[in-house]
Write an enzyme that holds these catalytic residues in place. Structure first.
Site, PDB file in Angstrom:
ATOM      1  N   GLU A  87       0.846  -1.192   0.000  1.00 20.94           N
ATOM      2  CA  GLU A  87       0.000   0.000   0.000  1.00 20.94           C
ATOM      3  C   GLU A  87       0.883   1.244   0.000  1.00 20.94           C
ATOM      4  O   GLU A  87       2.014   1.207   0.485  1.00 20.94           O
ATOM      5  CB  GLU A  87      -0.905  -0.033   1.237  1.00 20.94           C
ATOM      6  N   ASP A  88       0.357   2.343  -0.507  1.00 17.12           N
ATOM      7  CA  ASP A  88       1.134   3.575  -0.512  1.00 17.12           C
ATOM      8  C   ASP A  88       1.047   4.316   0.817  1.00 17.12           C
ATOM      9  O   ASP A  88       2.055   4.730   1.369  1.00 17.12           O
ATOM     10  CB  ASP A  88       0.740   4.493  -1.676  1.00 17.12           C
TER      11      ASP A  88
ATOM     12  N   ASP B  23      -3.843   6.442   5.982  1.00 20.51           N
ATOM     13  CA  ASP B  23      -4.343   7.722   6.479  1.00 20.51           C
ATOM     14  C   ASP B  23      -5.308   7.398   7.616  1.00 20.51           C
ATOM     15  O   ASP B  23      -4.905   7.218   8.752  1.00 20.51           O
ATOM     16  CB  ASP B  23      -4.997   8.489   5.339  1.00 20.51           C
TER      17      ASP B  23
ATOM     18  N   LYS C  60       0.421   7.884   8.301  1.00 19.60           N
ATOM     19  CA  LYS C  60      -0.001   9.020   9.132  1.00 19.60           C
ATOM     20  C   LYS C  60      -0.519   8.426  10.439  1.00 19.60           C
ATOM     21  O   LYS C  60      -1.720   8.352  10.685  1.00 19.60           O
ATOM     22  CB  LYS C  60      -1.097   9.828   8.432  1.00 19.60           C
TER      23      LYS C  60
ATOM     24  N   PHE D 211      -1.244  16.681   3.569  1.00 19.77           N
ATOM     25  CA  PHE D 211      -1.590  16.071   2.297  1.00 19.77           C
ATOM     26  C   PHE D 211      -0.325  16.022   1.458  1.00 19.77           C
ATOM     27  O   PHE D 211       0.323  17.043   1.237  1.00 19.77           O
ATOM     28  CB  PHE D 211      -2.690  16.849   1.567  1.00 19.77           C
ATOM     29  N   VAL D 212       0.072  14.815   1.043  1.00 15.09           N
ATOM     30  CA  VAL D 212       1.312  14.639   0.299  1.00 15.09           C
ATOM     31  C   VAL D 212       1.043  14.216  -1.140  1.00 15.09           C
ATOM     32  O   VAL D 212       0.035  13.564  -1.433  1.00 15.09           O
ATOM     33  CB  VAL D 212       2.250  13.622   0.987  1.00 15.09           C
TER      34      VAL D 212
ATOM     35  N   ASP E  92      -1.264  11.602  -5.066  1.00 17.63           N
ATOM     36  CA  ASP E  92      -1.795  12.532  -6.061  1.00 17.63           C
ATOM     37  C   ASP E  92      -2.901  13.415  -5.512  1.00 17.63           C
ATOM     38  O   ASP E  92      -3.429  13.178  -4.430  1.00 17.63           O
ATOM     39  CB  ASP E  92      -2.367  11.736  -7.237  1.00 17.63           C
TER      40      ASP E  92
END
Length: 173
Positions: free
Chosen positions: A97-98, A101, A129, A150-151, A157
């Site tokens: 997973e990226d 959150d 996070k 927010f990255v 994206d």
């Protein structure tokens, strides 16, 4: 591209260094076995491909597509556009997973993967996070703990913009 909205957060060099180290760890853990690697698209695309190149084991690749964001906000609705297509029953699985959150999307994905009865399930995410998901109950490893910002870049994206950047930036849009 609106580069003035971007503040460098994690360099490409730092990202690749951590990925290489994690790839070495996975190679040792699964030595002599076949590892089924499932990437959660689209955000993990770059992390997924870079990590797989660092794993020196036999691997089987699959992807799933799940989304819960529109712009910079979570919709609260988790939509599967593509599910696991390969048999993972009684197989060692690495879910890639990226970002964690709120953890809601990943919780749903993990529950779905477990229904497919893998022998083992290891979860790795590029960034976490950690302060945003106090109720997340699954075991996982994160290469980076990040602030509640927010990255973008390296797969992250805003409405499909900025994914291709090799560094990770805080988005000040």
């Amino acid at each position: 591209m609106d580069k003035e909205k971007l503040e460098l957060y994690i360099s490409a060099q730092e990202i690749q260094s951590r990925i290489k180290a994690y790839g070495e760890k996975i190679t040792k853990l699964y030595q002599g076995t076949t590892l089924h690697c499932i990437g959660i698209m689209n955000g993990s695309l770059f992390f997924f491909s870079d990590l797989l190149r660092q794993i020196d084991n036999y691997i089987v690749i699959d992807t799933i597509t799940v989304s819960s964001y529109q712009g910079v906000n979570s919709t609260g609705e988790i939509i599967f556009s593509k599910a696991v297509t390969k048999n993972i029953e009684d197989k060692d699985v690495l879910l890639i997973e990226d970002l964690i959150d709120t953890g809601k999307t990943l919780s749903v994905v993990i529950a779905e993967i477990k229904k497919l009865k893998p022998k083992s399930l290891r979860v790795v995410c590029l960034a976490d996070k950690i302060d945003c998901h106090p109720d997340f109950k699954y075991e996982y490893e994160a290469l980076f703990d990040i602030k509640d910002e927010f990255v973008v870049g390296y797969g992250f994206d805003v409405d499909d913009r900025y994914r291709q950047l090799e560094d990770i930036y805080i988005y000040r849009g």
